[in-house]
Design an enzyme around this catalytic site. Structure first.
Site, short mmCIF file in Angstrom:
data_model
loop_
_atom_site.label_atom_id
_atom_site.label_comp_id
_atom_site.label_asym_id
_atom_site.label_seq_id
_atom_site.Cartn_x
_atom_site.Cartn_y
_atom_site.Cartn_z
N GLY A 12 0.84 -1.21 0.00
CA GLY A 12 0.00 0.00 0.00
C GLY A 12 0.86 1.25 0.00
CD GLN A 13 -1.09 5.83 -0.06
OE1 GLN A 13 -0.51 5.57 -1.11
NE2 GLN A 13 -1.70 6.97 0.16
N GLY A 15 4.24 0.63 1.95
CA GLY A 15 5.00 -0.39 1.21
C GLY A 15 5.62 0.17 -0.07
CG ASN A 96 -4.74 -3.94 10.85
OD1 ASN A 96 -5.43 -4.18 9.85
ND2 ASN A 96 -4.21 -2.76 11.06
CB SER A 120 0.64 -3.72 10.69
OG SER A 120 1.24 -4.21 9.52
CG HIS A 176 2.86 3.87 17.50
ND1 HIS A 176 3.39 5.13 17.46
CD2 HIS A 176 2.31 3.66 16.28
CE1 HIS A 176 3.18 5.66 16.27
NE2 HIS A 176 2.51 4.79 15.54
N1 APR Z 1 -1.79 -9.77 3.27
C1 APR Z 1 -1.00 -8.86 2.68
N2 APR Z 1 -1.36 -7.60 2.46
C2 APR Z 1 -2.56 -7.22 2.87
C3 APR Z 1 -3.45 -8.10 3.51
C4 APR Z 1 -3.03 -9.43 3.70
N3 APR Z 1 -3.80 -10.33 4.30
N4 APR Z 1 -4.57 -7.42 3.81
C5 APR Z 1 -4.40 -6.17 3.36
N5 APR Z 1 -3.19 -6.05 2.78
C6 APR Z 1 -2.59 -4.89 2.12
C7 APR Z 1 -3.62 -4.02 1.44
O1 APR Z 1 -4.01 -4.61 0.18
C8 APR Z 1 -2.85 -2.72 1.26
O2 APR Z 1 -2.24 -2.64 -0.01
O3 APR Z 1 -1.96 -4.02 3.04
C9 APR Z 1 -1.79 -2.77 2.37
C10 APR Z 1 -1.90 -1.66 3.37
O4 APR Z 1 -1.68 -0.48 2.66
P1 APR Z 1 -2.50 0.86 2.97
O5 APR Z 1 -3.94 0.54 3.13
O6 APR Z 1 -2.10 1.86 1.95
O7 APR Z 1 -1.94 1.29 4.43
P2 APR Z 1 -0.56 2.00 4.79
O8 APR Z 1 -0.77 3.46 4.85
O9 APR Z 1 0.53 1.46 3.96
O10 APR Z 1 -0.41 1.50 6.30
C11 APR Z 1 -0.21 0.15 6.61
O11 APR Z 1 0.81 0.65 8.71
O12 APR Z 1 0.98 2.64 9.87
C12 APR Z 1 0.30 1.44 9.74
O13 APR Z 1 -1.91 1.97 10.56
C13 APR Z 1 -1.14 1.67 9.41
O14 APR Z 1 -1.83 -0.58 9.82
C14 APR Z 1 -1.51 0.36 8.79
C15 APR Z 1 -0.24 -0.08 8.10
#
Ligand code: APR
Length: 321
Positions: A12-13, A15, A96, A120, A176
């Protein structure tokens, strides 16, 4: 020496920024995993196509198949939902935790010798679960939160005092969440106590304290401040940069002292929990927790924060994780 293999779970963002920073800094070959079809492939193709411009030749690939993370040396987990406006990090617990369980099982299977950095949220609970499911030694499972919280605190101090943030040292400990503990007593500008500089600036102790209290509160709520502005997600540039600092410390055996969500075995009077503390990061992951004397108020605040972490972990266990 073979290049390190770095697996990013969650495309996601955060990553995506992680993949770009790792490539630009050439820390290793990147495999970006996500469950969403084509998303990690698209992001990594985009990043790889900048290789000529940025001048990197590490490989950056995307996948929906866990087998591709096989043999990774280092894993960073961002899989999971981010917050929406009005949500606390703790509201993400059930969703999560389910995701983290699957992720950790696959990391255990395909990257059994890796060091794992969790981002996460809710962070302290997710690191706890990740270590439990992988069964990895505690020094090889750690979490990123304190580097970012401390950077936020340092940034606010630099703005307030009109000095370069490079000269500001400020540390945030604890869980956190809203109970995190910015350590005001040791916040300094090149060794000079930040409080003293504030008192000189305002020539008024009460006003200086008021200004510091406001910065402490802003630090605690800084994640929420960004969520409120973004509306569709949470902070991602700064968490990614913070995780990279920790990754470099470990991959290059730097022995840096970074605030880390680390497993405590009696340090600071805390036993059996993951909490944010200053730690030495090197090739063995969390090599040592740096203990120091807290005053009464700091200790009480840390204990309060630990209580919040214990509550979350207990909730998670009650839910069967
Ligand atoms: N396996 C792998 N990836 C997954 C799964 C899973 N089972 N479920 C969801 N995802 C992916 C989503 O498809 C998404 O691309 O996790 C990614 C999360 O990305 P974003 O929604 O953009 O969130 P992001 O801003 O990257 O934050 C991720 O970090 O800071 C913490 O609170 C935040 O828990 C969040 C995490």
């Amino acid at each position: 020496m073979a290049r390190k293999k770095i697996a990013l779970i969650g495309g996601g963002q955060i990553g995506g920024v992680l993949a770009q920073l790792i490539a630009q800094k050439q820390l290793g070959d990147v495999v970006l995993f996500d469950i969403v079809e084509d998303l990690p492939q698209g992001k990594t193709l985009d990043i790889a196509e900048a290789s000529r411009v940025d001048g990197f030749d590490v490989s950056v690939t995307g996948t929906n198949n866990y087998k591709d993370i096989e043999g990774a040396d280092f894993v960073i987990i961002t899989a999971g939902l981010p917050r929406k406006p009005g949500m606390s990090r703790d509201d993400l617990l059930v969703t999560n935790a389910k995701i983290m369980k699957t992720v950790a099982e696959n990391v255990k299977q395909y990257a059994p010798n890796s060091t794992v950095l969790v981002i996460s949220n809710p962070l302290d609970a997710m690191v706890t679960l990740c270590q439990k499911v992988t069964g990895f030694p505690h020094n090889r499972v750690l979490g990123q939160a304190g580097v970012l919280d401390s950077s936020r605190f340092a940034t606010f101090i630099a703005w307030e005092l009109g000095v370069s943030v490079k000269d500001v040292n400020a540390m945030v400990m604890g869980g956190h969440g809203d109970t995190m503990v910015p350590i005001v007593r040791y916040a300094n500008v090149n060794g000079i106590p930040a409080m003293e500089l504030l008192e000189r600036k305002y020539n008024d102790k009460a006003k200086a304290k008021e200004v510091m209290d406001a910065m402490v509160n802003r630090t605690k709520m800084a994640g929420g401040e960004v969520v409120k502005l973004l509306k569709t997600g949470s902070a991602f540039y700064s968490p990614a940069s913070s995780a990279i600092a920790m990754t470099e410390a470990i991959l290059f055996d730097e022995k840096r002292i970074l605030p880390t969500c680390a497993y405590l075995n009696g340090e600071f009077g805390i036993k059996g929990y993951y909490v944010g503390v200053p730690a030495v990061l090197g090739s063995n992951g969390v090599e040592r927790v740096l203990e120091f004397a807290l005053d009464g108020e700091e200790k009480a605040a840390l204990d309060n924060s630990v209580k919040a972490v214990q509550g979350l972990v207990a909730d998670m266990e009650r839910l069967g994780f």
